[in-house]
Design an enzyme around this catalytic site. Structure first.
Site, mmCIF file in Angstrom:
data_model
loop_
_atom_site.group_PDB
_atom_site.id
_atom_site.type_symbol
_atom_site.label_atom_id
_atom_site.label_comp_id
_atom_site.label_asym_id
_atom_site.label_seq_id
_atom_site.Cartn_x
_atom_site.Cartn_y
_atom_site.Cartn_z
ATOM 1 N N HIS A 471 1.128 -1.232 -0.114
ATOM 2 C CA HIS A 471 -0.155 0.285 0.311
ATOM 3 C C HIS A 471 1.081 1.428 0.335
ATOM 4 O O HIS A 471 0.419 2.240 1.101
ATOM 5 C CB HIS A 471 -0.856 0.044 1.151
ATOM 6 C CG HIS A 471 -1.613 -1.207 1.366
ATOM 7 N ND1 HIS A 471 -2.495 -1.525 2.396
ATOM 8 C CD2 HIS A 471 -2.832 -2.065 0.541
ATOM 9 C CE1 HIS A 471 -3.396 -2.830 2.290
ATOM 10 N NE2 HIS A 471 -3.123 -2.952 0.988
HETATM 11 C C1 LIG Z 1 -0.556 -7.764 -4.814
HETATM 12 C C2 LIG Z 1 -1.104 -6.246 -4.671
HETATM 13 C C3 LIG Z 1 -1.715 -6.751 -3.801
HETATM 14 C C4 LIG Z 1 -3.135 -5.526 -3.551
HETATM 15 N N1 LIG Z 1 -3.788 -6.013 -2.747
HETATM 16 C C5 LIG Z 1 -5.105 -4.990 -1.919
HETATM 17 C C6 LIG Z 1 -6.135 -5.190 -1.925
HETATM 18 O O1 LIG Z 1 -7.036 -6.741 -1.335
HETATM 19 N N2 LIG Z 1 -7.659 -4.349 -1.551
HETATM 20 C C7 LIG Z 1 -6.472 -3.325 -1.716
HETATM 21 O O2 LIG Z 1 -7.762 -2.074 -1.321
HETATM 22 N N3 LIG Z 1 -5.870 -2.664 -2.045
HETATM 23 C C8 LIG Z 1 -4.572 -4.065 -2.728
HETATM 24 N N4 LIG Z 1 -3.219 -3.485 -3.259
HETATM 25 C C9 LIG Z 1 -3.300 -1.979 -3.461
HETATM 26 C C10 LIG Z 1 -4.008 -1.332 -4.658
HETATM 27 O O3 LIG Z 1 -4.805 -2.450 -5.574
HETATM 28 C C11 LIG Z 1 -3.726 -0.534 -4.999
HETATM 29 O O4 LIG Z 1 -3.387 0.674 -4.225
HETATM 30 C C12 LIG Z 1 -4.394 0.667 -6.386
HETATM 31 O O5 LIG Z 1 -3.956 -0.065 -7.385
HETATM 32 C C13 LIG Z 1 -3.366 2.614 -6.811
HETATM 33 O O6 LIG Z 1 -3.301 2.178 -8.103
HETATM 34 P P1 LIG Z 1 -2.824 3.368 -8.482
HETATM 35 O O7 LIG Z 1 -4.035 3.709 -9.675
HETATM 36 O O8 LIG Z 1 -2.585 4.395 -7.560
HETATM 37 O O9 LIG Z 1 -2.185 2.391 -9.159
HETATM 38 P P2 LIG Z 1 -1.772 1.282 -10.102
HETATM 39 O O10 LIG Z 1 -3.157 0.524 -10.467
HETATM 40 O O11 LIG Z 1 -0.438 1.251 -9.771
HETATM 41 O O12 LIG Z 1 -1.729 2.110 -11.691
HETATM 42 C C14 LIG Z 1 -0.892 2.405 -11.965
HETATM 43 C C15 LIG Z 1 -0.359 2.712 -13.673
HETATM 44 O O13 LIG Z 1 0.127 2.885 -13.922
HETATM 45 C C16 LIG Z 1 1.214 2.735 -15.032
HETATM 46 N N5 LIG Z 1 2.157 3.102 -15.702
HETATM 47 C C17 LIG Z 1 3.230 3.592 -14.728
HETATM 48 N N6 LIG Z 1 3.745 4.330 -14.973
HETATM 49 C C18 LIG Z 1 3.961 4.843 -16.314
HETATM 50 C C19 LIG Z 1 3.945 5.317 -17.547
HETATM 51 N N7 LIG Z 1 5.566 5.954 -16.701
HETATM 52 N N8 LIG Z 1 3.255 5.820 -18.475
HETATM 53 C C20 LIG Z 1 2.776 4.220 -18.857
HETATM 54 N N9 LIG Z 1 1.979 4.406 -17.742
HETATM 55 C C21 LIG Z 1 2.496 3.890 -16.597
HETATM 56 C C22 LIG Z 1 0.813 1.039 -14.604
HETATM 57 O O14 LIG Z 1 1.410 0.106 -15.146
HETATM 58 C C23 LIG Z 1 -0.235 0.695 -14.051
HETATM 59 O O15 LIG Z 1 -0.650 0.401 -14.671
HETATM 60 C C24 LIG Z 1 -2.771 -4.120 -3.788
HETATM 61 C C25 LIG Z 1 -1.789 -4.250 -4.347
HETATM 62 C C26 LIG Z 1 -0.935 -4.848 -4.595
HETATM 63 C C27 LIG Z 1 0.768 -4.936 -5.739
#
Ligand SMILES: Cc1cc2nc3c(=O)[nH]c(=O)nc-3n(C[C@H](O)[C@H](O)[C@H](O)COP(=O)(O)OP(=O)(O)OC[C@H]3O[C@@H](n4cnc5c(N)ncnc54)[C@H](O)[C@@H]3O)c2cc1C
Length: 543
Positions: A471
């Site tokens: 997280h």
């Molecule tokens: C293994 C795991 C288990 C988890 N379990 C849970 C759970 O059970 N429940 C829960 O609530 N949360 C869980 N989480 C946490 C939750 O999934 C994340 O907090 C949430 O997905 C974050 O969302 P975000 O949009 O900030 O980032 P992300 O969903 O990580 O999205 C970022 C995106 O940007 C893309 N990206 C990055 N850099 C670039 C770039 N330079 N150019 C183009 N694209 C790029 C990435 O490829 C990715 O697709 C878990 C996370 C992981 C990894």
């Protein structure tokens, strides 16, 4: 290529924004994602999570710097790299955090971000399948929230054991009372993962005004003076510029978003200029304020055939469960593994729960990197973490190479109070696992093993074994102070036409899992953007 909005990162937040901004057909929207499309069956099948995490294509496979307070071990950090981002490889637990987490954000000066003001966005996002209509849950939203379909008997034993150890039961972690033990609600639909891509992007993908590009990695935000005008991307061996007439919105996550700002010259000068990048805007907070949940795990051998779950050694059971899943969407393969949990307090003096537990019906596999552990036999494990750590880390550039991973320094337990609470969490976990409810299932404790009893043993075990529970947040902090990267409207300070709207904007880590909060942040961001357009239209009409 020119669009009204360019969204960088097709993860949890990016999928929400792509849907909401393209919904009324008035704006052209482009979503840029570095990873491939989310077609793998291991994403859709909840029991495929180990394979999804192990995939070279779907996961960034980051590593942190060595952790000075954890025996100098670098720690492995999985992060989703596909449409849906981390929601395509996560454990699907639907948790919003505690109401007071958001009241704290508002207290820090973030107007509009109190729990009362954010609850409508949580509800808008949600389709709460269990059907209870109350003030907490939403109906008809894109993100389907369901009860586990076929919970393992071990998960019920865990809840019973937590109650035997003196914890309350709770009906709903996201309702009136977070504290207590219960089955988690899951981001699933029809027994399958409901990632943010499935929830938000599928229905939007056919729209003429939405372009989704995969396999394109943004390398910087394009600036025209103090205005963001697009993003430069690297795709199939060449660089392309994708232009934005209205705004660029960064949703690349808590690692990707600060890295992109730094690569674009936005951040502290001394972090940028040494890498040969021209400095554009002085924002000292970019990449700072990194917070994460650190986790300690106890693993116990499972001796009861009744509670054995899907396992590579059990071929007959595996085949049966595969057929059950394929034909009925039921059984072990619908399991997210972490079916049950607990929120508790480290001491009666704590006003709200400050510890979280994930009970997992299988052995700890070190983030799917150690499948050999499955061959130690059947086991179950209890994960415990500290919810509001005081330690702070940072994301910084390793080099000016935009395709190289940044330096990740979470600085776990740099504040000793975090370590002390983790010791308390470990002891609470062990007390639960020792309760009579586990008797029919309990074999010997495999990790750390009963020999580890003294405080010194437990502390040594934590230092040598504590891990992320996924997280990371806070690296583009929202706020009104000098270290804030975005203001409460999520606009990057000092630059026009640029916002950040993902987990990185959280000023403080909330008490729970972070996907539902990130989804809420993106819902609110979309609403802020659309309200602004509406206001501009009204002004233009009046002029
Ligand atoms: C293994 C795991 C288990 C988890 N379990 C849970 C759970 O059970 N429940 C829960 O609530 N949360 C869980 N989480 C946490 C939750 O999934 C994340 O907090 C949430 O997905 C974050 O969302 P975000 O949009 O900030 O980032 P992300 O969903 O990580 O999205 C970022 C995106 O940007 C893309 N990206 C990055 N850099 C670039 C770039 N330079 N150019 C183009 N694209 C790029 C990435 O490829 C990715 O697709 C878990 C996370 C992981 C990894």
């Amino acid at each position: 290529m020119r669009y009204d909005y360019v969204i960088v990162g097709g993860g949890s937040a990016g999928c929400v924004l792509a849907n909401r901004l393209s919904a009324d057909g008035r704006h052209s929207v482009c979503l840029l994602e570095a990873g491939p499309p989310d077609r793998s069956p291991f994403i859709r099948i909840p029991g495929g999570i180990l394979q999804a995490i192990r995939s070279k294509q779907l996961n960034w496979h980051f590593w942190t710097e060595p952790q000075p307070h954890l025996d100098n071990r670098p720690r492995y950090w999985p992060r989703g790299r596909t449409l849906g981002g981390s929601s395509s490889i996560n454990a699907m637990c639907y948790i919003r955090g505690h109401a007071s987490d958001y009241d704290e954000w508002a207290r820090l000066g973030n107007r509009g971000w109190s729990y009362r003001e954010l609850l409508p966005y949580f509800r808008k996002a949600e389709n709460f399948e269990p059907g209870v209509t109350n003030d907490f849950h939403g109906k008809g939203g894109p993100l389907n929230v369901a009860e586990p379909r076929d919970p393992n008997p071990l998960s019920h034993a865990f809840i019973e054991a937590a109650v035997q150890a003196g914890h309350p039961r709770t009906a709903d972690f996201n309702g009136a009372q977070q504290e207590g033990a219960a089955l988690y609600h899951l981001m699933q639909k029809d027994g399958q993962r409901c990632s943010n891509a499935r929830a938000y992007l599928r229905e939007a993908e056919g729209r003429k005004n939405l372009t989704v590009m995969t396999g394109v990695q943004a390398t910087r935000v394009l600036l025209d003076g103090k205005r963001a005008v697009g993003a430069r991307v690297f795709a199939s061996g060449r660089y392309l510029d994708v232009l934005a007439a209205r705004e660029v919105i960064l949703t690349a996550g808590a690692i990707g978003s600060p890295q992109l700002l730094l690569l674009s010259g936005i951040g502290p000068k001394d972090q940028i200029v040494p890498h040969g990048i021209a400095h554009a805007v002085d924002l000292p907070g970019v990449g700072r304020n990194l917070q994460d949940h650190l986790d300690v795990i106890i693993t116990v051998k499972n001796t009861s055939r009744r509670s054995i779950s899907f396992h590579p050694l059990s071929l007959w059971r595996g085949l049966r469960e595969l057929l059950r899943f394929l034909f009925f969407k039921r059984g072990d393969l619908t399991s997210n593994s972490a079916e049950a949990g607990l929120f508790s307090r480290s001491s009666p003096a704590e006003p709200i729960p400050d510890l979280q537990f994930h009970f997992v019906i299988a052995a700890n596999t070190h983030h799917a990197q150690d499948l050999g552990v499955l061959f130690r036999g059947y086991a179950y494990s209890l994960h415990a973490c500290v919810l509001r750590p005081k330690s702070r880390g940072a994301i910084t550039l390793r080099s000016g190479d935009a395709l190289a991973p940044p330096v990740i320094q979470p600085n776990y337990c740099s504040d000793p109070a975090d370590f002390d609470k983790l010791v308390v969490a470990f002891k609470q976990a062990r007390a639960i696992l020792a309760q009579p409810a586990f008797e029919p299932h309990r074999g010997p404790e495999l990790d750390p093993g009963q020999a580890a009893q003294s405080d010194a043993d437990i502390q040594a075990w934590i230092r040598a074994n504590a891990e992320t529970i996924y997280h990371p947040v806070g690296t583009c902090k929202m706020g009104v102070d000098d270290m804030a990267v975005v203001d409460p409207e999520l606009r990057v300070r000092g630059i026009n036409g640029l916002r950040v709207a993902d987990a990185s904007i959280m000023p403080t880590l909330i008490g729970g899992n972070t996907n539902a909060p990130t989804t809420m942040i993106a819902e609110k961001a979309a609403s802020l953007l659309l309200q602004e357009v509406m206001a501009q239209t009204v002004i233009a009409a009046a002029a």
